[in-house]
Design a protein around this motif. Structure first.
Motif, PDB file in Angstrom:
ATOM      1  N   MET A  55      -2.967  -4.099  13.391  1.00  0.00           N
ATOM      2  CA  MET A  55      -2.662  -5.471  13.775  1.00  0.00           C
ATOM      3  C   MET A  55      -3.679  -6.456  13.209  1.00  0.00           C
ATOM      4  O   MET A  55      -3.323  -7.549  12.778  1.00  0.00           O
ATOM      5  CB  MET A  55      -2.586  -5.585  15.290  1.00  0.00           C
ATOM      6  CG  MET A  55      -1.246  -5.131  15.810  1.00  0.00           C
ATOM      7  SD  MET A  55      -1.009  -5.583  17.532  1.00  0.00           S
ATOM      8  CE  MET A  55      -1.830  -4.255  18.313  1.00  0.00           C
ATOM      9  N   ARG A  56      -4.941  -6.027  13.216  1.00  0.00           N
ATOM     10  CA  ARG A  56      -5.960  -6.925  12.668  1.00  0.00           C
ATOM     11  C   ARG A  56      -5.748  -7.102  11.163  1.00  0.00           C
ATOM     12  O   ARG A  56      -5.901  -8.199  10.626  1.00  0.00           O
ATOM     13  CB  ARG A  56      -7.355  -6.365  12.958  1.00  0.00           C
ATOM     14  CG  ARG A  56      -7.614  -6.173  14.458  1.00  0.00           C
ATOM     15  CD  ARG A  56      -8.534  -7.224  15.027  1.00  0.00           C
ATOM     16  NE  ARG A  56      -9.869  -7.128  14.498  1.00  0.00           N
ATOM     17  CZ  ARG A  56     -10.911  -6.588  15.135  1.00  0.00           C
ATOM     18  NH1 ARG A  56     -10.753  -6.073  16.340  1.00  0.00           N
ATOM     19  NH2 ARG A  56     -12.092  -6.581  14.587  1.00  0.00           N
ATOM     20  N   ALA A  57      -5.380  -6.019  10.507  1.00  0.00           N
ATOM     21  CA  ALA A  57      -5.151  -6.107   9.066  1.00  0.00           C
ATOM     22  C   ALA A  57      -3.959  -7.016   8.787  1.00  0.00           C
ATOM     23  O   ALA A  57      -3.967  -7.828   7.858  1.00  0.00           O
ATOM     24  CB  ALA A  57      -4.890  -4.715   8.495  1.00  0.00           C
ATOM     25  N   LEU A  58      -2.965  -6.858   9.646  1.00  0.00           N
ATOM     26  CA  LEU A  58      -1.764  -7.662   9.507  1.00  0.00           C
ATOM     27  C   LEU A  58      -2.083  -9.145   9.611  1.00  0.00           C
ATOM     28  O   LEU A  58      -1.666  -9.961   8.799  1.00  0.00           O
ATOM     29  CB  LEU A  58      -0.801  -7.270  10.621  1.00  0.00           C
ATOM     30  CG  LEU A  58       0.437  -8.118  10.760  1.00  0.00           C
ATOM     31  CD1 LEU A  58       1.425  -7.704   9.696  1.00  0.00           C
ATOM     32  CD2 LEU A  58       1.040  -7.928  12.132  1.00  0.00           C
ATOM     33  N   ARG A  59      -2.852  -9.465  10.646  1.00  0.00           N
ATOM     34  CA  ARG A  59      -3.212 -10.857  10.854  1.00  0.00           C
ATOM     35  C   ARG A  59      -4.014 -11.368   9.655  1.00  0.00           C
ATOM     36  O   ARG A  59      -3.761 -12.441   9.127  1.00  0.00           O
ATOM     37  CB  ARG A  59      -4.035 -10.991  12.130  1.00  0.00           C
ATOM     38  CG  ARG A  59      -4.504 -12.404  12.340  1.00  0.00           C
ATOM     39  CD  ARG A  59      -5.350 -12.549  13.581  1.00  0.00           C
ATOM     40  NE  ARG A  59      -5.937 -13.879  13.597  1.00  0.00           N
ATOM     41  CZ  ARG A  59      -5.294 -14.951  14.014  1.00  0.00           C
ATOM     42  NH1 ARG A  59      -4.068 -14.847  14.479  1.00  0.00           N
ATOM     43  NH2 ARG A  59      -5.865 -16.133  13.974  1.00  0.00           N
TER      44      ARG A  59
END
Ligand code: ADP
Ligand code: MG
Length: 692
Positions: free
Chosen positions: A237-241
């Motif tokens: 999710m952090r990478a996505l953001r």
């Protein structure tokens, strides 16, 4: 033969296409997936019980000799085996058997059997025991004696023994376990084992392992795996953001459309609505994709916020899509948006899975041409074949009902011109902060913490179900006074069918008791068109009493309904009760919520009902919910609605979340290679996560 963790399971000897299909149903595609297929429980088969000592009702391991085997022909042929040791005998019974099996179970053959013991007509028996032949020296052919037997999640056509064998084979082919991906020293001093140790223990626990901790998921070995999975999701999710924020989006500087819309509303916005609309607006005017979550209690007026955002997209010559979790709610949004936006000259259209082909074709054309500025729909919105002219904003309502992946799929729709749509996610489920961090690690948050004024009071009373007659009288009175009522039927876990049946029975009984009222019924098994017809009739006041299952939980807005009866309230979670009660008290009338319960009440249920009586504030309720929820109590939110987790459980493993964040920071800074590997292991290539 050594294999790579990411090799397909078909690389394992003995796994053909048919078996691979069955494994796929368990989420197993790669060799390492077998290593992470965790047992749901364990059986102690390490102790062989003398046959004279077995008791009906339990499961037991016995060893002995076939005394007599015969096929008895009654309704269907049954293989009946008399089986004994020096201490006694019992009957083994097989309803399905092959000729080879029959031959092998000849008199004098020694077996070790495992199964449930029950009392038959002529003494104790085991039906379809698992069994293995014992050699002449009577030694067990396997090492079952040194480990508890794991029981894996099951699927049709895949016997437990076969799964056990495959797991063992996979672990062996991987040299004991898949590679350790946590940096050395990470777990030092935290009481959590290394990966190989954890998996070894989970798949082959020694007889003295703490079974209760293993099965409840609190064992350190289990927590080690859960930690890794939560970490992978956090990283994804952090990478996505991170990646999403590096992409460009249409900056949506609004014209006067939004002002005209707000000025035309029959009510003034609350301060909280104004604040959140401004926050959203500021995000939308940036050339970077907005990723914002709006949390607002039921009835706090999130729809208006969504509409204002959608108009900002339309004003900039682009489109907005709003996705609802149910047809019912989607239809309601569609009706609202049409009433609000069409007078402003904005085209609104509706897309759902159940719509007739012609209507769908027409809607798709309007979406593709851009004639529809606002598109309302269910998850059908992100299916193949839906092409937007210029999607600049994706709004997801009641996010807790969707998986993260569905949310991301919708935002893929805008990528044709290289720009990403802005994302606005709305939820009425106030969730505790740590959980929010895990679930929405990729989103900024806005909170609508104020209800519109002029709402009537809601009085909540809990009463034992023995006072049903009184409750029926209350409904009669309320409806005679021109009000409407909901009757919410008990939650029947795991069965739509039983739940629908219960609702039908209740509707029949209430219709008989209240012959002067028009009684309607909605439940999850009705066709969408039928559900919608009933809801529309209720909204129009043609139905006075609506009997419903918990399908009415989200979003439905009928201001004149001011009485709600909830059956078996003691079995529902606080969050759900709160959502249900949010359906009433939407008009100016005072409203009543009657919580029927079946005594005796557990301590936790008493506290839940008291909380419902004492407050109507969703955030306060979320706080109490967290306090009350001891270990083992379920979170009021369905796990599937949050993250699709294999080994972890957000409620149970909450305490790991701070560590998850800490490790995520560490890995992102120092071990980018491990980030990719962890994400691949737990989320896979196919998942939409991270593909921005
Ligand atoms: P939710 O946040 O649960 O989605 P809705 O958007 O459905 O809430 O709003 C609930 C009801 O309140 C609707 O009938 C809506 O028109 C009305 N409403 C929204 N904002 C206001 C306001 N500021 N003042 C009065 N009524 C409002
Ligand atoms: Mg809503």
């Amino acid at each position: 033969m050594p294999l790579a963790p990411e090799d397909p399971v078909t690389r394992l000897s003995g796994v053909g296409p048919a078996l691979a299909t069955r494994l796929e149903r368990l989420g197993v595609r790669r060799v390492e997936d077998l290593a992470f297929l965790l047992p749901v429980r364990y059986e102690d088969r390490t102790r062989v019980v003398p046959i004279g000592g077995v008791r009906p009702g339990g499961r037991a391991v016995i060893e002995g000799e076939v005394l007599l085997a015969e096929v008895v022909r009654r309704r269907r042929p049954t293989l009946v085996v008399a089986f004994g040791d020096a201490t006694g005998m019992l009957t083994l019974r097989f309803f399905h058997f092959t000729a080879r099996q029959q031959q092998a179970l000849a008199r004098g053959v020694r077996l070790r059997c495992f199964g449930e013991v029950r009392a038959g007509q002529r003494g104790l028996e085991m039906v379809h025991p698992e069994y293995q032949h014992l050699g002449a020296d009577a030694q067990a052919g396997t090492d079952d004696g040194v480990a508890l037997t794991p029981i894996y999640p099951g699927t049709e056509g895949l016997p437990q023994a076969r799964i056990r064998q495959l797991v063992t084979r996979a672990l062996a082919a991987l040299g004991g376990a898949p590679p350790e991906l946590l940096p050395p020293g990470t777990l030092a001093g935290r009481g959590l084992p290394a990966l190989d140790e954890a998996l070894q223990l989970l798949h082959r626990p020694p007889p003295d392992a703490d079974l209760a901790a293993l099965e409840s998921g609190h064992h350190p070995a289990r927590r080690r795996i859960a930690l890794e999975e939560l970490l992978a999701h956090q990283l994804a999710m952090r990478a996505l953001r991170h990646r999403a924020r590096r992409r460009s989006a249409w900056p949506l500087a609004g014209g006067t459309l939004v002002e005209r819309f707000l000025a035309g509303l029959p009510f003034a916005l609350t301060g909280a609505q104004r604040r959140v609309i401004a926050e959203v607006r500021a995000d939308l005017s940036e050339p970077v994709p907005m990723m914002r979550l709006v949390q607002g209690d039921v009835g706090s007026g999130k729809t208006v916020v969504a509409a204002a955002a959608a108009l900002q997209a339309v004003a900039a010559g682009a489109q907005a899509a709003i996705m609802a979790p149910t047809e019912l709610l989607g239809e309601q949004h569609h009706a609202n948006f049409r009433a609000w936006l069409e007078p402003l000259g904005v085209g609104v259209c509706w897309l759902s899975g159940s719509q007739p082909a012609a209507a769908r074709r027409e809607a798709l054309a309007r979406v593709a041409s851009g004639e529809a500025g606002v598109v309302v729909g269910t998850h059908a919105l992100f299916q193949e074949g839906v092409e937007f002219a210029r999607l600049a904003l994706a709004i997801i309502d009641e996010q807790h009902r969707f998986g993260v992946h569905q949310r991301l799929a919708l935002t893929d729709k805008g990528s044709a011109d290289g720009r990403r749509p802005h994302q606005l996610v709305m939820t009425a489920t106030p969730i505790p902060r740590t959980l929010a961090m895990a679930t929405y690690a990729d989103l900024d948050t806005s909170v609508i913490d104020e209800l519109p004024p002029g709402r009537g009071r809601v009085r909540t009373v809990a009463m034992p179900e023995s006072r049903r007659a009184e409750v029926v009288a209350r409904i009669r009175e309320a409806c005679a006074a021109g009000r409407q009522a909901y009757w919410v039927c008990p939650l029947v876990e795991e069965s739509d069918q039983l739940q629908a049946q219960a609702a039908e029975d209740t509707a029949t009984v209430l219709a008989e008791a209240l012959p002067e009222l028009a009684v309607g019924l909605v439940h999850g098994r009705l066709r969408p068109a039928e559900k919608e017809r009933v809801m529309r009739a209720f909204k129009a006041g043609e139905i006075q009493l609506l009997v419903a299952t918990t399908v009415i939980e989200v979003g439905v807005d009928v201001p004149r309904a001011s009485l709600m009866v909830i059956e078996n309230a003691e079995r529902m979670g606080l969050a759900q009760l709160h959502q249900l009660r949010g359906r009433i008290g939407r008009g100016e009338d005072d409203a009543s919520c009657l919580l029927l319960y079946r005594p005796p009440l557990s301590e936790a249920a008493t506290a839940r009902l008291a909380a419902m009586r004492d407050t109507r504030d969703g955030f306060e309720i979320a706080r109490i919910d967290l306090e009350l929820r001891g270990p083992g109590e379920v979170l009021g939110i369905r796990q599937t609605g949050l993250l699709a987790l294999r080994a972890a459980d957000l409620a149970r493993d909450q305490a790991l979340l701070p560590l998850v964040r800490e490790l995520a920071d560490l890995l992102l800074q120092r071990h980018p290679d491990r980030v990719a590997a962890l994400t691949r292991r737990w989320i896979g290539e196919g998942a939409r996560y991270g593909q921005v």
